[in-house]
Design a protein around this motif. Structure first.
Motif, PDB file in Angstrom:
ATOM      1  N   THR A  44       0.847  -1.179   0.000  1.00 21.65           N
ATOM      2  CA  THR A  44       0.000   0.000   0.000  1.00 21.65           C
ATOM      3  C   THR A  44       0.893   1.243   0.000  1.00 21.65           C
ATOM      4  OG1 THR A  44      -0.080   0.059   2.398  1.00 21.65           O
ATOM      5  CG2 THR A  44      -1.814  -1.165   1.309  1.00 21.65           C
ATOM      6  N   TRP A  47      -1.461   6.204   1.162  1.00 20.82           N
ATOM      7  CA  TRP A  47      -2.334   7.338   0.868  1.00 20.82           C
ATOM      8  C   TRP A  47      -3.658   6.712   0.439  1.00 20.82           C
ATOM      9  CZ3 TRP A  47      -0.805  11.872  -2.919  1.00 20.82           C
ATOM     10  CH2 TRP A  47      -1.699  12.933  -2.722  1.00 20.82           C
ATOM     11  N   ARG A  48      -4.661   6.829   1.311  1.00 18.82           N
ATOM     12  CA  ARG A  48      -5.876   6.039   1.168  1.00 18.82           C
ATOM     13  C   ARG A  48      -6.543   6.175  -0.204  1.00 18.82           C
ATOM     14  NH1 ARG A  48     -10.335   7.918   4.859  1.00 18.82           N
ATOM     15  NH2 ARG A  48     -10.861   8.927   2.915  1.00 18.82           N
ATOM     16  N   GLU A  49      -6.707   7.413  -0.635  1.00 13.59           N
ATOM     17  CA  GLU A  49      -7.442   7.643  -1.882  1.00 13.59           C
ATOM     18  C   GLU A  49      -6.694   7.052  -3.085  1.00 13.59           C
ATOM     19  OE1 GLU A  49     -10.348   8.526  -1.587  1.00 13.59           O
ATOM     20  OE2 GLU A  49     -11.105   9.576  -3.354  1.00 13.59           O
ATOM     21  N   ASP A  51      -4.563   4.481  -2.919  1.00 12.43           N
ATOM     22  CA  ASP A  51      -4.675   3.023  -2.781  1.00 12.43           C
ATOM     23  C   ASP A  51      -6.012   2.524  -3.301  1.00 12.43           C
ATOM     24  OD1 ASP A  51      -2.188   2.517  -1.743  1.00 12.43           O
ATOM     25  OD2 ASP A  51      -2.801   2.796   0.333  1.00 12.43           O
ATOM     26  N   ARG A  52      -7.056   3.307  -3.041  1.00 15.19           N
ATOM     27  CA  ARG A  52      -8.388   2.898  -3.492  1.00 15.19           C
ATOM     28  C   ARG A  52      -8.445   2.846  -5.010  1.00 15.19           C
ATOM     29  NH1 ARG A  52     -13.041   4.584  -4.628  1.00 15.19           N
ATOM     30  NH2 ARG A  52     -12.362   6.740  -4.781  1.00 15.19           N
ATOM     31  N   ASP A 248     -13.251  13.639   0.915  1.00 16.61           N
ATOM     32  CA  ASP A 248     -13.845  12.463   1.547  1.00 16.61           C
ATOM     33  C   ASP A 248     -15.239  12.145   1.044  1.00 16.61           C
ATOM     34  OD1 ASP A 248     -11.731  11.802   3.155  1.00 16.61           O
ATOM     35  OD2 ASP A 248     -12.284  13.267   4.689  1.00 16.61           O
TER      36      ASP A 248
END
Ligand code: TYD
Ligand code: MG
Length: 417
Positions: A44, A47-49, A51-52, A248
């Motif tokens: 990963t 960075w959440r976005e 990764d998504r 978000d």
């Protein structure tokens, strides 16, 4: 024949002998059951976005292409990504042939990135970059950009097709042999032209595009191709003075400035990946004296919109052939689901007839016979509409279909009333 049949010269014919008949070493093969790669190889980015959009991180040894117009924020995104990866103790090498080391460092300090796990080089020779990467073995290698690096054997300047292709081939070989994740930045122009990214799309594992909305600071990161995950997933960012910040709740952002009492606007509950996002589809239909009225379309496939217009004219008797039609998806979002047909049709008819739709959401695919068909993931769309409190909806129920004229009628868009 032993001579050239055209000029009679025996010299040009040279027997290759051994070199032709030498047998190739047999390729290696493995049984399917043992060829399964280890999912643990997926890392990963932190960075959440991102990764998504990547479908849960990326895979070692993979090559990603990040395309976008100059100035949209590709270098910024990758610098922040480097910072996020460094925070997880991954090492990053940024080869910035486009900007000097000082420029990159200055930007990094503005973005609050100062980790020693991120290294910079400004070399533009691919072999030199490959060599330093082989020695340093970073987890991630960023090439910013593929159009500004080259190999000395090819005489043309960097940026040409031959240079871009060969440079990419060598960097891909590096990734496959070392497990380094390589990101190639590619500039594209407004019309998607420019030699770079397009010719690379089939060579790389993942293709991402960063697109911007000229009216607002939003940036949308979309996956076009992903050998390790689902495609057509978008991430949304806001470009601030301190870099890109993930948004978000895109539905909320899109609906914030929604002038729902003006004719020509409808909400489409788009679905991508596991989530639904409410996006506004706008249309403006105006008379013109031009012999060829303008059709300006942003965020939707032009052919689809033209088909919707044709069906509206033929099956709903909406006569707009002598009018200009503008269709726009708000926020720089791009819709590639057929389900955007019905909202497009309703927005166009609403503007043409000057009748507002009053906080209406709609979805459905329009066929050439004037029918509106249901589309998948109804539950996800309904859930998002419920969450945002939009209960005025027009759509065929799951597995059902609806006449386009009836849909227009339900929206109050009957011309004869
Ligand atoms: P950049 O990443 O250089 O674009 P690209 O590499 O795609 O050509 O982005 C440049 C733009 O981003 C520039 O117009 C300034 C803006 N920007 C911000 O608004 N905030 C920031 O923190 C940064 C670094 C750039
Ligand atoms: Mg750049």
């Amino acid at each position: 024949m032993g001579f050239c049949p055209q000029c009679g010269n025996p010299d040009p014919l040279i027997e290759m002998g051994d070199r032709v008949s030498k047998r190739a070493k047999p390729a290696e093969s493995v049984p399917l059951s043992r060829a399964v790669s280890d999912e643990a190889d997926r890392i990963t980015t932190g960075w959440r976005e991102v990764d998504r959009v990547l479908g849960g991180g990326t895979v070692r040894g993979s090559v990603l292409l990040l395309g976008g117009e100059p100035g949209v924020g590709k270098s910024t995104l990758l610098l922040q990504l480097a910072g996020a990866m460094a925070q997880q103790d991954s090492t990053v090498l940024i080869a910035s042939a486009e900007e000097s080391i000082q420029q990159v460092a200055l930007r990094a300090s503005r973005l609050g990135i100062d980790s020693d796990l991120v290294e910079l080089t400004a070399d533009d020779d691919v072999d030199a970059i490959v060599a330093v990467a082989q020695r340093a073995r970073p987890d991630l290698l960023v090439i910013d950009s593929i159009q500004s690096v080259g190999v000395p054997e090819i005489p043309s300047a960097p940026g040409g097709v031959a240079q871009v292709r060969e440079s990419a081939a060598r960097l891909i070989r590096l990734a496959k042999t070392t497990g380094i994740i390589v990101v190639l930045v590619g500039h594209v122009t407004k019309d998607g032209g420019l030699a770079g990214p397009k010719i690379l799309e089939h060579m790389v594992d993942v293709v991402l595009y960063l697109e911007g909305d000229p009216d607002r600071g939003f940036r949308v990161l979309r996956s076009i191709k992903n050998r390790f995950g689902a495609t057509h997933i978008s991430g949304m960012f806001d470009m601030r003075s301190d870099g890109l910040v993930e948004v978000d709740d895109p539905s909320k952002v899109f609906l914030q400035g929604w002038e729902s009492d003006v004719p020509g606007t409808v909400v489409f509950p788009a679905v991508e990946g596991r989530r639904s996002v409410l996006v506004e589809v706008q249309a403006l239909v105006t008379p013109t004296n031009q012999p060829l009225p303008r059709r300006s379309i942003r965020g939707l496939e032009t052919a689809r919109v033209n088909q919707v217009i044709a069906v509206l004219q033929r099956h709903a008797d909406l006569q707009i052939q002598d009018k200009e039609v503008y269709v726009n998806v708000v926020g720089g979002w791009r819709l590639d689901e057929p389900g955007s047909d019905l909202p497009t049709a309703l927005a166009i008819a609403s503007s043409a007839l000057d009748v507002p739709l009053r906080r209406l959401a709609a979805w459905g695919e329009i066929g050439l016979a004037g029918e509106v068909r249901s589309i998948p993931f109804e539950a996800r769309r309904l859930e998002e509409l419920n969450r945002m409190g939009l209960d005025n909806r027009i759509a065929p129920g799951a597995g059902e279909s609806l006449r386009l004229v009836d849909a227009l009628g339900r929206a109050g868009l009957r011309q004869d009333d």
